[in-house]
Design a protein around this motif. Sequence first.
Motif, PDB file in Angstrom:
ATOM      1  N   GLU A   2       0.982  -1.086  -0.197  1.00  8.94           N
ATOM      2  CA  GLU A   2       0.116  -0.028  -0.016  1.00  8.94           C
ATOM      3  C   GLU A   2       0.927   1.364  -0.019  1.00  8.94           C
ATOM      4  O   GLU A   2       1.799   1.420   0.728  1.00  8.94           O
ATOM      5  CB  GLU A   2      -0.832   0.070   1.007  1.00  8.94           C
ATOM      6  CG  GLU A   2      -1.838  -1.010   1.255  1.00  8.94           C
ATOM      7  CD  GLU A   2      -2.669  -1.007   2.289  1.00  8.94           C
ATOM      8  OE1 GLU A   2      -3.412   0.007   2.996  1.00  8.94           O
ATOM      9  OE2 GLU A   2      -2.938  -1.843   3.280  1.00  8.94           O
ATOM     10  N   ARG A   3       0.777   2.171  -0.902  1.00  8.53           N
ATOM     11  CA  ARG A   3       1.527   3.257  -0.918  1.00  8.53           C
ATOM     12  C   ARG A   3       0.483   4.738  -0.827  1.00  8.53           C
ATOM     13  O   ARG A   3      -0.720   4.775  -0.800  1.00  8.53           O
ATOM     14  CB  ARG A   3       1.866   3.314  -2.512  1.00  8.53           C
ATOM     15  CG  ARG A   3       2.775   2.521  -2.962  1.00  8.53           C
ATOM     16  CD  ARG A   3       3.235   2.724  -4.423  1.00  8.53           C
ATOM     17  NE  ARG A   3       4.060   1.503  -4.634  1.00  8.53           N
ATOM     18  CZ  ARG A   3       5.399   1.621  -4.309  1.00  8.53           C
ATOM     19  NH1 ARG A   3       6.044   2.480  -3.705  1.00  8.53           N
ATOM     20  NH2 ARG A   3       6.040   0.552  -4.834  1.00  8.53           N
ATOM     21  N   VAL A 144       7.387   0.304   5.632  1.00  7.24           N
ATOM     22  CA  VAL A 144       7.220  -0.076   6.909  1.00  7.24           C
ATOM     23  C   VAL A 144       6.467  -1.549   6.602  1.00  7.24           C
ATOM     24  O   VAL A 144       5.313  -1.468   6.081  1.00  7.24           O
ATOM     25  CB  VAL A 144       5.844   0.873   7.491  1.00  7.24           C
ATOM     26  CG1 VAL A 144       5.548   0.346   8.738  1.00  7.24           C
ATOM     27  CG2 VAL A 144       6.827   2.208   7.262  1.00  7.24           C
ATOM     28  N   ALA A 145       7.085  -2.493   7.547  1.00  5.88           N
ATOM     29  CA  ALA A 145       6.218  -3.782   7.479  1.00  5.88           C
ATOM     30  C   ALA A 145       5.624  -3.910   8.665  1.00  5.88           C
ATOM     31  O   ALA A 145       5.941  -3.605   9.917  1.00  5.88           O
ATOM     32  CB  ALA A 145       7.307  -4.851   7.589  1.00  5.88           C
ATOM     33  N   ILE A 151       2.717  -4.487   3.710  1.00  6.56           N
ATOM     34  CA  ILE A 151       3.957  -3.759   3.728  1.00  6.56           C
ATOM     35  C   ILE A 151       3.190  -2.146   3.137  1.00  6.56           C
ATOM     36  O   ILE A 151       2.411  -2.166   2.313  1.00  6.56           O
ATOM     37  CB  ILE A 151       4.810  -4.257   2.444  1.00  6.56           C
ATOM     38  CG1 ILE A 151       5.297  -5.630   2.930  1.00  6.56           C
ATOM     39  CG2 ILE A 151       6.060  -3.229   2.260  1.00  6.56           C
ATOM     40  CD1 ILE A 151       6.389  -5.800   3.856  1.00  6.56           C
ATOM     41  N   LEU A 152       3.979  -1.345   3.587  1.00  5.42           N
ATOM     42  CA  LEU A 152       3.322   0.330   3.139  1.00  5.42           C
ATOM     43  C   LEU A 152       4.456   0.977   2.785  1.00  5.42           C
ATOM     44  O   LEU A 152       5.672   0.746   3.315  1.00  5.42           O
ATOM     45  CB  LEU A 152       2.727   0.882   4.589  1.00  5.42           C
ATOM     46  CG  LEU A 152       2.037   0.177   5.632  1.00  5.42           C
ATOM     47  CD1 LEU A 152       1.660   1.107   6.520  1.00  5.42           C
ATOM     48  CD2 LEU A 152       0.458  -0.035   4.689  1.00  5.42           C
ATOM     49  N   ALA A 153       4.120   1.804   1.720  1.00  3.90           N
ATOM     50  CA  ALA A 153       5.479   2.692   1.118  1.00  3.90           C
ATOM     51  C   ALA A 153       5.164   4.075   1.136  1.00  3.90           C
ATOM     52  O   ALA A 153       4.078   4.316   0.714  1.00  3.90           O
ATOM     53  CB  ALA A 153       5.810   1.866  -0.104  1.00  3.90           C
ATOM     54  N   ALA A 154       6.097   4.866   1.217  1.00  2.08           N
ATOM     55  CA  ALA A 154       5.769   6.182   0.929  1.00  2.08           C
ATOM     56  C   ALA A 154       6.936   7.030   0.909  1.00  2.08           C
ATOM     57  O   ALA A 154       8.210   6.577   1.580  1.00  2.08           O
ATOM     58  CB  ALA A 154       5.096   6.752   2.412  1.00  2.08           C
ATOM     59  N   PRO A 155       7.057   8.244   0.494  1.00  2.00           N
ATOM     60  CA  PRO A 155       8.291   9.091   0.537  1.00  2.00           C
ATOM     61  C   PRO A 155       8.565   9.557   1.965  1.00  2.00           C
ATOM     62  O   PRO A 155       9.877   9.926   2.130  1.00  2.00           O
ATOM     63  CB  PRO A 155       8.150  10.281  -0.646  1.00  2.00           C
ATOM     64  CG  PRO A 155       6.935   9.912  -1.046  1.00  2.00           C
ATOM     65  CD  PRO A 155       5.989   8.940  -0.287  1.00  2.00           C
ATOM     66  N   LEU A 156       7.808   9.585   2.798  1.00  2.25           N
ATOM     67  CA  LEU A 156       8.071  10.225   3.905  1.00  2.25           C
ATOM     68  C   LEU A 156       7.530   9.660   5.087  1.00  2.25           C
ATOM     69  O   LEU A 156       6.155   9.085   4.940  1.00  2.25           O
ATOM     70  CB  LEU A 156       7.507  11.777   4.016  1.00  2.25           C
ATOM     71  CG  LEU A 156       7.815  12.613   5.222  1.00  2.25           C
ATOM     72  CD1 LEU A 156       8.965  12.803   5.468  1.00  2.25           C
ATOM     73  CD2 LEU A 156       6.891  13.739   5.207  1.00  2.25           C
TER      74      LEU A 156
END
Length: 319
Positions: A2-3, A144-145, A151-156
Amino acid sequence: MERADVIILGGGLIGLTLAIALDRHDLSSIIVDPADPATIERPAYDGRATAVASASWRMLETLGIAGRLQGEGCPIRSIRVSEGLAAGGIVFEPAEGDNPLGIMVENRRLRAVLREAAEQCPRARLLMPARVADIVRDQAGVRVALDDGRILAAPLLVGAEGRSSPAREAANIAVARWRYDHAAIVVTVAHERPHHNAAYEIFYPTGPFAILPMLPGTRSAIVWSVPAAEAAAFVDLPDRAMAAEIEKRMGSFLGRLEMAGPRWTYPLGFHHAARMTAERLALAGDAAHGIHPIAGQGLNLGLRDAAATMKVSRARQRS
Ligand SMILES: Cc1cc2nc3c(=O)[nH]c(=O)nc-3n(C[C@H](O)[C@H](O)[C@H](O)COP(=O)(O)OP(=O)(O)OC[C@H]3O[C@@H](n4cnc5c(N)ncnc54)[C@H](O)[C@@H]3O)c2cc1C
């Protein structure tokens, strides 16, 4: 995976406000917090009421939060500061026609309203309760797991997990801190005479004593700073004896007092992170700084962090 534009650790008052502010500016966020909203919104969880300063209240108005608290916030129209019960002291009052100095709001209501508003934001996703298992921050971004495998993903990444902030600790950000060896006793009292929207800060050698106006006009929140070792003895007093101790410190100008709710104690300390940012990480709210509640500024400072983080994220998105 998830982004989002921002992953916010901590769905407290600051994390939720930030998610709403980001949403209003077309930025997406995912909040991760191990707490269950059903637990933290119970009356027994947080007995505090917060003095939201007028600038912060305008921010809540802009975000559409203040409107949801219509009729629930008690305006503070004067602040009276004195040494003990001696006459004199300092009085702060807004100029004729100006906004009140602040609005008293129950934390429990503010938290519930912020969560409701955040849940309705199309670009905010609340994962509560959810636990972080691992965080990777590098040039490529943040991953972030969660302990359920997501799993999460982001630039900040924003660390808004309160004073013990695991994100701040993992980034090895040094913190200046000390304890005051004092605890704040927080109670609500009902009184015979109206408070006329006045807040009082009464200073004693043993610690400050604050009387904060609540709705309706014959109820006030007391924040009473006592040596930590004495807090439990006061909190355990029977109602009548507790009211008598409070009356000793506030005098009788509000008439007869009655205890109007449970009692809480909060340990008091100061902390300030040496840096507010690290690679792809920003701290906000109590994760970044915590101060004595005497001036009622902790949340107000955190709201500025949320505003600053939102502005920087927006500028970055536009560039
Ligand atoms: C007695 C008292 C009176 C006060 N009165 C005022 C006042 O009148 N005015 C004012 O401006 N301020 C006041 N304050 C300060 C104010 O309450 C705090 O500054 C404010 O609540 C901080 O909000 P926060 O969201 O940063 O942190 P918190 O409210 O601590 O929220 C942190 C959130 O992070 C979550 N969390 C914890 N660990 C993790 C993790 N590992 N991962 C993800 N999430 C996590 C928690 O579950 C929680 O939801 C007062 C403080 C005290 C003690």
